[in-house]
Motif scaffolding. Structure first.
Motif, PDB file in Angstrom:
ATOM      1  N   UNK A 162       0.829  -1.204   0.000  1.00 39.41           N
ATOM      2  CA  UNK A 162       0.000   0.000   0.000  1.00 39.41           C
ATOM      3  C   UNK A 162       0.867   1.260   0.000  1.00 39.41           C
ATOM      4  N   UNK A 163       2.043   1.195   0.618  1.00 40.33           N
ATOM      5  CA  UNK A 163       2.946   2.361   0.598  1.00 40.33           C
ATOM      6  C   UNK A 163       3.430   2.598  -0.832  1.00 40.33           C
ATOM      7  N   UNK A 164       3.753   1.523  -1.528  1.00 34.96           N
ATOM      8  CA  UNK A 164       4.160   1.659  -2.931  1.00 34.96           C
ATOM      9  C   UNK A 164       3.014   2.201  -3.775  1.00 34.96           C
ATOM     10  N   UNK A 165       1.788   1.759  -3.478  1.00 36.75           N
ATOM     11  CA  UNK A 165       0.631   2.264  -4.236  1.00 36.75           C
ATOM     12  C   UNK A 165       0.440   3.757  -4.018  1.00 36.75           C
ATOM     13  N   UNK A 166       0.633   4.217  -2.790  1.00 30.72           N
ATOM     14  CA  UNK A 166       0.529   5.659  -2.517  1.00 30.72           C
ATOM     15  C   UNK A 166       1.618   6.424  -3.270  1.00 30.72           C
ATOM     16  N   UNK A 167       2.818   5.874  -3.286  1.00 32.80           N
ATOM     17  CA  UNK A 167       3.907   6.533  -4.027  1.00 32.80           C
ATOM     18  C   UNK A 167       3.583   6.616  -5.516  1.00 32.80           C
ATOM     19  N   UNK A 168       3.044   5.548  -6.073  1.00 30.83           N
ATOM     20  CA  UNK A 168       2.690   5.575  -7.493  1.00 30.83           C
ATOM     21  C   UNK A 168       1.512   6.511  -7.760  1.00 30.83           C
ATOM     22  N   UNK A 169       0.591   6.610  -6.792  1.00 30.19           N
ATOM     23  CA  UNK A 169      -0.549   7.513  -6.988  1.00 30.19           C
ATOM     24  C   UNK A 169      -0.095   8.968  -7.049  1.00 30.19           C
ATOM     25  N   UNK A 170       0.986   9.301  -6.334  1.00 33.57           N
ATOM     26  CA  UNK A 170       1.525  10.669  -6.426  1.00 33.57           C
ATOM     27  C   UNK A 170       1.977  10.967  -7.851  1.00 33.57           C
ATOM     28  N   UNK A 171       2.479   9.945  -8.540  1.00 32.91           N
ATOM     29  CA  UNK A 171       2.910  10.119  -9.925  1.00 32.91           C
ATOM     30  C   UNK A 171       1.736  10.047 -10.898  1.00 32.91           C
ATOM     31  N   UNK A 172       0.708   9.290 -10.556  1.00 32.89           N
ATOM     32  CA  UNK A 172      -0.416   9.102 -11.468  1.00 32.89           C
ATOM     33  C   UNK A 172      -1.384  10.280 -11.474  1.00 32.89           C
ATOM     34  N   UNK A 173      -1.637  10.863 -10.309  1.00 30.79           N
ATOM     35  CA  UNK A 173      -2.691  11.879 -10.191  1.00 30.79           C
ATOM     36  C   UNK A 173      -2.494  13.044 -11.166  1.00 30.79           C
ATOM     37  N   UNK A 174      -1.305  13.658 -11.251  1.00 30.48           N
ATOM     38  CA  UNK A 174      -1.191  14.774 -12.217  1.00 30.48           C
ATOM     39  C   UNK A 174      -1.410  14.359 -13.664  1.00 30.48           C
ATOM     40  N   UNK A 175      -1.013  13.142 -14.024  1.00 32.52           N
ATOM     41  CA  UNK A 175      -1.241  12.679 -15.401  1.00 32.52           C
ATOM     42  C   UNK A 175      -2.733  12.503 -15.650  1.00 32.52           C
ATOM     43  N   UNK A 176      -3.446  11.927 -14.682  1.00 34.89           N
ATOM     44  CA  UNK A 176      -4.896  11.750 -14.821  1.00 34.89           C
ATOM     45  C   UNK A 176      -5.599  13.106 -14.897  1.00 34.89           C
ATOM     46  N   UNK A 177      -5.174  14.047 -14.041  1.00 32.99           N
ATOM     47  CA  UNK A 177      -5.804  15.371 -14.047  1.00 32.99           C
ATOM     48  C   UNK A 177      -5.615  16.057 -15.388  1.00 32.99           C
ATOM     49  N   UNK A 178      -4.394  16.070 -15.892  1.00 34.23           N
ATOM     50  CA  UNK A 178      -4.114  16.754 -17.153  1.00 34.23           C
ATOM     51  C   UNK A 178      -4.875  16.120 -18.319  1.00 34.23           C
TER      52      UNK A 178
END
Length: 319
Positions: A162-178
């Motif tokens: 789950x810690x790795x998933x949170x780290x990846x979500x930090x990278x995913x969120x701006x791409x999804x938003x844009x």
């Protein structure tokens, strides 16, 4: 002669104008041909490294790519033993990526809806600024952020999926938003105004008209975000660690992923084997790394195929 009757000079001018408009401009034709050749040449040049990479991975990875490799883990495998696979790493990759997607897509989509449909003033500008900043965050920084965040609650040294998933979500969120923001902007305002004219509230217009119209682009954006993070190694190495066992629970224990598995196998290098050892393979670690790379590419291609099917099923149909 009447004023409306065309004279011989007028008819000649018309014919000359028509000839100029219909005649091919040799200069423009040469420019068009040169640009066509340049574009196709650039496309072919860009394909060379991609095809070379795919060919290298297939040639080196197909030898070890079999059922035993796909459905066995590295539990109890050591040295140059001719066994062991990447099943546990594939499970870890899918679980961590799925968890990161579940976290990132709702947040990114809601932020995009706010920016396009409601965002005005200082808050919208600040949100756009921070999204731009997050887009350029190095992956190792995202991993350190998640590691430091969970250290506050779980203590130092905690390594979970789950810690790795949170780290990846930090990278995913701006791409999804844009990506979602751009897709929502492409929806014509006439559709929104037609819905409002029928008395449909704004939130229902967004759900039933705007999102439905842009579902194909949103799906493509989510797939791009997944492809962006599924091959990350550094943040997962810090947050989820290394494991040789199968783990389906991202909330319990370490998890192995395919990028970390490839890195781990490559780092071990050639195996020192005795001359009389018949079941010891010197390059077994390299063979596993190449096969895992091939498996990772296949998973990404399958995800893209699933995304295309979802896009085709849920896109508005033209009658």
């Amino acid at each position: 002669m009447s004023a409306t009757t065309p004279t011989t000079d007028d008819a000649g001018a018309v014919e000359r104008t028509r000839a100029l408009l219909t005649a091919a401009d040799s200069g423009r034709r040469r420019t068009d041909l040169a640009m066509t050749v340049l574009i196709y040449g650039a496309f072919a040049l860009a394909l060379i490294p991609l095809l070379s990479l795919l060919w290298t991975v297939i040639v080196n990875g197909v030898e070890r790519f079999d059922g035993d490799f796909l459905f066995t883990s590295m539990r109890g495998v050591f040295g140059g033993m001719d066994m062991g696979g990447a099943y546990h790493a594939a499970i870890g990759t899918l679980m961590i990526t799925l968890t990161a997607t579940v976290i990132s897509v709702p947040i990114g989509l809601l932020v995009a809806i706010y920016l396009v449909e409601y965002g005005r003033g200082a808050l919208a500008r600040a949100t756009t600024f921070f999204v731009d900043v997050m887009t350029g965050i190095p992956s190792i920084v995202a991993g350190l952020f998640a590691f430091a965040l969970f250290t506050i609650f779980l203590g130092p040294g905690a390594k979970l999926g789950i810690i790795a998933a949170v780290a990846l979500s930090v990278l995913m969120i701006p791409v999804v938003v844009r990506s979602c923001e751009e897709m929502l902007k492409l929806v014509p305002n006439e559709l929104r105004e037609a819905s409002y004219a029928l008395g449909v509230p704004k939130w229902l217009t967004i759900v039933r008209v705007v999102l439905r119209t842009s579902v194909a682009g949103i799906t493509t954006g989510v797939l791009l975000a997944i492809a962006r993070v599924i091959g990350e190694t550094a943040p997962i190495l810090i947050t989820a660690g290394v494991s040789d066992s199968i783990n389906f629970n991202p909330f319990d224990g370490r998890m192995m992923t395919l990028p970390v598995y490839i890195f781990s196998q490559y780092r071990q290098g050639p195996v020192p084997c005795r001359e009389d050892a018949l079941d010891c393979l010197v390059n077994i670690n390299f063979d596993r790394a190449w096969a895992a790379a091939l498996l990772l590419i296949i998973i990404v291609m399958l995800l893209n195929l699933i995304g295309r099917l979802v896009t085709r099923w849920f896109s508005p149909k033209l009658r």
